[in-house]
Design an enzyme around this catalytic site. Sequence first.
Site, PDB file in Angstrom:
ATOM      1  N   HIS A 128       9.745   8.619   0.526  1.00 22.74           N
ATOM      2  CA  HIS A 128       9.416   7.858   0.237  1.00 22.74           C
ATOM      3  C   HIS A 128      10.712   5.936   0.571  1.00 22.74           C
ATOM      4  O   HIS A 128      11.513   6.515   1.061  1.00 22.74           O
ATOM      5  CB  HIS A 128       9.194   8.092  -1.288  1.00 22.74           C
ATOM      6  CG  HIS A 128       9.428   6.216  -2.453  1.00 22.74           C
ATOM      7  ND1 HIS A 128       9.178   5.465  -1.801  1.00 22.74           N
ATOM      8  CD2 HIS A 128       8.023   5.948  -2.807  1.00 22.74           C
ATOM      9  CE1 HIS A 128       8.115   4.054  -2.214  1.00 22.74           C
ATOM     10  NE2 HIS A 128       7.980   4.424  -3.239  1.00 22.74           N
ATOM     11  N   GLU A 160       2.115   3.030   2.874  1.00 23.81           N
ATOM     12  CA  GLU A 160       3.177   1.516   1.432  1.00 23.81           C
ATOM     13  C   GLU A 160       3.326   0.637   2.674  1.00 23.81           C
ATOM     14  O   GLU A 160       4.848   1.068   3.096  1.00 23.81           O
ATOM     15  CB  GLU A 160       4.177   3.053   1.234  1.00 23.81           C
ATOM     16  CG  GLU A 160       3.048   3.631   0.330  1.00 23.81           C
ATOM     17  CD  GLU A 160       4.213   3.658  -1.252  1.00 23.81           C
ATOM     18  OE1 GLU A 160       2.910   3.831  -2.115  1.00 23.81           O
ATOM     19  OE2 GLU A 160       5.061   4.565  -1.269  1.00 23.81           O
TER      20      GLU A 160
HETATM   21  P1  PGA Z   1       4.009   0.301  -6.616  1.00 31.04           P
HETATM   22  O1  PGA Z   1       4.311   1.184  -5.723  1.00 31.04           O
HETATM   23  O2  PGA Z   1       2.488   0.461  -7.243  1.00 31.04           O
HETATM   24  O3  PGA Z   1       4.836  -0.479  -7.805  1.00 31.04           O
HETATM   25  O4  PGA Z   1       3.883  -0.863  -5.957  1.00 31.04           O
HETATM   26  C1  PGA Z   1       4.386   2.356  -5.411  1.00 31.04           C
HETATM   27  C2  PGA Z   1       4.516   3.313  -4.600  1.00 31.04           C
HETATM   28  O5  PGA Z   1       5.951   2.723  -4.158  1.00 31.04           O
HETATM   29  O6  PGA Z   1       5.175   4.185  -4.800  1.00 31.04           O
END
Ligand code: PGA
Length: 238
Positions: free
Chosen positions: A85, A159
């Site tokens: 992540h 992401e």
């Molecule tokens: P968020 O986070 O939905 O708060 O933008 C997503 C993530 O970091 O997996």
Amino acid sequence: MKLIVANWKANPATLEEALDLASRTDRAGVVIMPPFHFIPGIRPVLKSASLGAQDIFWEDLGAYTGEISWRHLQNCGVTWAIIGHSERRKYLGETDEMVNKKIQAALTNGFKGILCVGESAEIRKSGLNAAKSFVADQLQKALLGIDSKLLSNLIIAYEPLWAIGTGNPDTPESAAAMAQFVKLTLQASHQVNVPVIYGGSVNAANAKSFLDHPAIDGALVGGASLKADDFNAIAAAA
Ligand code: PGA
């Protein structure tokens, strides 16, 4: 059915709140990823959802202060893990080499792994092609030397960093374009079809616009996973 993952990050504060949230969001097709210490408490509450961890350490057991290994997670009934992540890469110095070891350990030991990739705002300012080459590089480094046969248990979460926790999601169109790019990249490099989910400010109002795209196989949800009604609305959109 599309995959909806609840990444609680370092929330909530108490086990009581965690149990309440888990019981209210326990549904099929969902993976709940609480902080490690809530996992044994939450496990008996989940009847339909799967249980995941937000990280996984590659060694089995040993002198690694503070780490939670794949074996600990296995013994707690965890079947999924987030790997790499961006918050771990940014705040805890997690490198591509570490991410690679975690993927190897997770997939070899029967976990389903969610590998997170995504570009910074600075890279994205140079255009979608710059973002694509950054992501392609992250993928190749993360999957270096990993047997293609293991990749049937891998999911990629695209992401973009600038969309995480900002309330400023990517557009569904460019998220879908990136998802498609990731799929084609892994078909070419590893001869595998890997599902790709989108994460970054997904909420109850915008989830459907992402999930309606055939190239997007689900969502990784942070902030909105802490509100049961919002999270259930996202899961319902899937
Ligand atoms: P968020 O986070 O939905 O708060 O933008 C997503 C993530 O970091 O997996």
